[in-house]
Scaffold this active site. Sequence first.
Site, PDB file in Angstrom:
ATOM      1  N   SER A 157      50.683  61.097  46.094  1.00 25.58           N
ATOM      2  CA  SER A 157      49.681  60.334  45.883  1.00 25.58           C
ATOM      3  C   SER A 157      50.289  58.648  46.123  1.00 25.58           C
ATOM      4  O   SER A 157      49.715  58.152  46.037  1.00 25.58           O
ATOM      5  CB  SER A 157      49.633  59.741  43.771  1.00 25.58           C
ATOM      6  OG  SER A 157      48.440  60.647  43.065  1.00 25.58           O
ATOM      7  N   ASP A 214      53.341  54.113  38.644  1.00 25.48           N
ATOM      8  CA  ASP A 214      52.989  55.057  39.648  1.00 25.48           C
ATOM      9  C   ASP A 214      52.425  54.841  40.728  1.00 25.48           C
ATOM     10  O   ASP A 214      52.072  53.702  40.890  1.00 25.48           O
ATOM     11  CB  ASP A 214      51.677  56.374  38.608  1.00 25.48           C
ATOM     12  CG  ASP A 214      51.890  57.958  38.769  1.00 25.48           C
ATOM     13  OD1 ASP A 214      52.305  58.186  39.141  1.00 25.48           O
ATOM     14  OD2 ASP A 214      50.808  58.941  38.367  1.00 25.48           O
ATOM     15  N   ASP A 217      42.039  59.871  46.400  1.00 20.94           N
ATOM     16  CA  ASP A 217      43.473  59.648  47.541  1.00 20.94           C
ATOM     17  C   ASP A 217      43.811  60.809  47.853  1.00 20.94           C
ATOM     18  O   ASP A 217      44.717  61.270  48.815  1.00 20.94           O
ATOM     19  CB  ASP A 217      44.905  59.387  46.580  1.00 20.94           C
ATOM     20  CG  ASP A 217      45.117  60.024  44.893  1.00 20.94           C
ATOM     21  OD1 ASP A 217      44.289  60.373  44.604  1.00 20.94           O
ATOM     22  OD2 ASP A 217      46.467  59.258  45.022  1.00 20.94           O
ATOM     23  N   HIS A 218      43.249  62.224  47.172  1.00 21.49           N
ATOM     24  CA  HIS A 218      43.713  63.290  47.699  1.00 21.49           C
ATOM     25  C   HIS A 218      42.586  64.452  46.792  1.00 21.49           C
ATOM     26  O   HIS A 218      42.399  64.029  45.811  1.00 21.49           O
ATOM     27  CB  HIS A 218      44.830  63.811  47.503  1.00 21.49           C
ATOM     28  CG  HIS A 218      45.810  64.161  45.963  1.00 21.49           C
ATOM     29  ND1 HIS A 218      45.666  64.510  45.100  1.00 21.49           N
ATOM     30  CD2 HIS A 218      46.146  62.811  45.576  1.00 21.49           C
ATOM     31  CE1 HIS A 218      45.678  64.422  44.121  1.00 21.49           C
ATOM     32  NE2 HIS A 218      46.746  62.980  44.345  1.00 21.49           N
TER      33      HIS A 218
END
Lengths: 619, 619
Positions: free
Chosen positions: A187, A246, A453-454
């Site tokens: 991420s 994060d 993002d994935h």
Amino acid sequence: MHDRADFLAGQYFDIRLEVHAPQNGSEAIGLPLDEAFTFTIAKGDGEAKPVTEFFGIEEAELEKWNFTWYEDLFARDAKKPSVVDVAAKAYRRLALYEPGEYTATLHYNNGSATTANWFVRDLAEERKAKNIILFIGDGMTTNMITAARLIAHKTINGKYQSLMQMDKFPVLGHQMTHSIDSFITDSANSASALYTGHKSSVNCLGVYADSSKDPFDDPKVETIAEIFHRLTGGHVGIVSTAYIADATPAALTAHTRARSEYGAVVDSFLNGITNYTWTKWDGPDVLFGGGAEQFYSPELGGETYQEKDYYAEFAKKDYNVLWNRTALLAAPSDERALGIFTVSNMAKWLDRNVYRSNLNQSLHPSGDESPALDQPGLKEMTLKAIDILQARSGDKGFFLMSEAASIDKMMHVLDYDRALGELLELDDTIKATVQKLNETGCLKETLILVTADHGHGFDVMGSVDTTYLMAQNTDRKKRDAVGTYQNSGLSQYINTGNLTYTDSNFPSNWDPRYTLFQGLMADPDRRETWSVRKDGPREPAVELEEDSEDFYANPEDGEGGILLNGTLPVENDQGVHSLTDVPVFAMGPCQEKFMGVFNSIDIFFSMAECFGLARGTPS
Amino acid sequence: MHDRADFLAGQYFDIRLEVHAPQNGSEAIGLPLDEAFTFTIAKGDGEAKPVTEFFGIEEAELEKWNFTWYEDLFARDAKKPSVVDVAAKAYRRLALYEPGEYTATLHYNNGSATTANWFVRDLAEERKAKNIILFIGDGMTTNMITAARLIAHKTINGKYQSLMQMDKFPVLGHQMTHSIDSFITDSANSASALYTGHKSSVNCLGVYADSSKDPFDDPKVETIAEIFHRLTGGHVGIVSTAYIADATPAALTAHTRARSEYGAVVDSFLNGITNYTWTKWDGPDVLFGGGAEQFYSPELGGETYQEKDYYAEFAKKDYNVLWNRTALLAAPSDERALGIFTVSNMAKWLDRNVYRSNLNQSLHPSGDESPALDQPGLKEMTLKAIDILQARSGDKGFFLMSEAASIDKMMHVLDYDRALGELLELDDTIKATVQKLNETGCLKETLILVTADHGHGFDVMGSVDTTYLMAQNTDRKKRDAVGTYQNSGLSQYINTGNLTYTDSNFPSNWDPRYTLFQGLMADPDRRETWSVRKDGPREPAVELEEDSEDFYANPEDGEGGILLNGTLPVENDQGVHSLTDVPVFAMGPCQEKFMGVFNSIDIFFSMAECFGLARGTPS
């Protein structure tokens, strides 16, 4: 050196040059380390000029270090690292203004040369959107959206009677998420690609990775939030259901190779980059999420940057500090706000709304170890963020990133129900956002993007008769509880027509007899019952022997379920990310730029173009 | 009764009415079977008329039968079926012409009524495309496209140096594939939805499922191929790499609840529907695929409809019969062609191009048990089909369906390499098609669609060091061969820059040391090495004891690999379909109709509208 880097005209970036002298291993060629390397840049077919002349800057100091790596798993097992000596220089806070191609050449080892092609995209400088709201469903794939729709929306004869808000977006695209060092991204580097237009490496925030040990000296690239604020004075909001340090929120302001430098990330939200001259940054209008442990004083157990109290640091800069939903809703819209609602990640939708006793943990954002019972959801945080950004930004407009972080976090621990609950909360948030912007007359001037993002390798393949599964005595017989094709039947999650959650689409029953036969494709050992975990987020695998780094199916998870062996190395206690392209939904000015299939970095360039951020000359 | 059925104005359909009297089980209510039910239809708010009056047709005969089913898995284990008596009628070859809503009501059991809402979509009758080419990648998901791109196209720094042809399509959509009886579809009912605009049930081709035992009396709905040919005289082509009686090609002309009625399917290609008066059908111009066993004489072991020789039947209607690639390429473009190139499914791209010794099997299409060595690929079949359709259709235009069937078939057997090879062949076919249409000046008048009929739960999560895996002695240690995130590294399939396949993008090395860590999510027991199967398509699970219906990891598959237990019932020897929405790529006239998220049936309606097939009055 990074071949084929694309730049926004006027975007700040650093250059890092490294010459390597491998001392052993397959790459060793016996040459001494070349400390006299040079570097030139040419625009198009023009003359190659020394970097100092090209940019009109001072020569940089020579730096030296070494690093080690393992050539393969055999070398790792044998504990035989390869050692590489490095000579390096860095040139900082540069920019290219003229669109077109550049050739950058590193000359070293007495005649060797490595060339990189740089490309400054030729984008219109006219601004088309006043605001951009970027929703990120962390780890969210098309497969997950399909599953979430199934459990929250009623079908008759294979046709949905209502749709997700995402389904109603006029434009759909797919983005390719691969990073520089790997085809599987994390991420941090995927968020960096989305925000900066530059692919990066695993664990990197807003930098290319160099090989030095210092996590704060890697070459930076300016982010959409930074450029937007520096050039237009636009206002920025950051919202996440994760701990706020994060990766996905962090990548908007932090520049470090180590995403785990959480304290420094929090400092960057407030103060930007302080170890080098960088961009103009005054802090976001809104910073909402979890992760109180990077804010409260070390005396209370906080792990903060330079041992400061970051609640106090933010308050000093005129932020209202909010610790719960009640305070959030009551906060004035014309003042900046820091909302930190829990230690660690925020509570999941399922626990806040269905299994509320799971909130009884010592996670109060004050650090006083009382429970954080009054946590807002993504919808409340996002709507308040829009209130504040609208009130404060005036004609300048705003950029808001709102992340449903725990789609990813719950998929990692194979907690499919909680992950889909988070996805449905994201969709509910998008729905409320569209409605709010429509009511305030801002919908047409706001580009709304929803992407990920994935992925995680997730899908649904049928149904499970959980009653039958539990009634069988052997794992092989339990597998008969799985129904595929016509035996999948229809979703029982929407079975009452009596939704608890007015105006929102969530399952009316999270614990039906027939559940979804769903799963991930890269797992630790685990026990599957395909039933909701009522006692809080799942922990599928544990170390049977302390510090063994050998994880096995958690005896306390999925009792009565089928024991399944994993495919991941046994040091993994959870699942991992996957390769798949992820969806992009777009609505508003410039929506047509998000049609078809494109690279993750194109999202940065399309947002930048929609905001009119390209600059042909220094401002 | 099927609530909320959508119709194309003028589309032929049958009505089936059933009244049920459950004799036992939870649904039994003790009423006798009502044989005096009636049925009315109302247009909008208008008067409800008896069906005979509404359509001006004769009353239908009463039919009676019964069927049995199991309420759940416990009832199945106890062998306690529920029995249902049925009274039924059918009205056949009807059509609705006036757009809008209709209410259809079944009156039964002395005052009970069940209402269905029908809707005739109001579509423009103007034709916008001369031709439509519909590519179906059977079972193809976004995840698979991502993986295929990775092994066939080179990346530098996370950026592709070339793209798939699909990636270049201007419009992307997602279609929802759920069927009436289940949220997981098979290829029969999903193809029926794509071709007829009507959702159906598992195993159904061009019909709604009734409960009678006769597989040929179910209520039919007219397909895009049938309507296009009946109304405009347009020409039709059908190409597949499957046995040609398989569901995806079959659903264009067959109307049966049982997709396994292969002989009847082949007859329907040639003769249409013969047991009822139905639509005008003269056979396709082109029918290319495998499945010779439904063509050659039963004397040679063929399993044909009414024991006929279907090569002879097609030849009688002026088809050139082609048995190999050489004959295909040489066939005249102005004559109709039947090309059947093998018994069973056609050879896979990987076996035709890399591991050619696997073609040495007794599969010659003549039925003479010699090998079928000279098989064409999807590209050659499709390009020849276009040649013939262009030459023969003149101003009338054509509809071509071209299916890459073995993406699905190879995913079913967990043969990831062969599945991705088939996907790459599909993309290569699309590329060649676009080029050909461009050269012949037909690109702008042709709508090209690329989609799938359902998914498989597939993804890639990293890489596998196959050398390391094979060198370890235990399964738990072998798992260390898996590399995730930064340890995934970069694709080694494109590692030479020296592609064997000129002008096409396929891996240059199918057997690198570092392979893809990939998998499905619903499996039988199996052994994984994550290496290409060089001896032909994979057979992951076998019965260790004959007729046990208990499948276990095949001892001859994946030697040295990791033994993994499956999640599917042990009677399964292969994987199953999944839930995920599948992508739709569109280029050409009406491409904008395929943006965003929509239902599978919308593809039928958008194709029909693009062809201008709606009819407000009988022709």
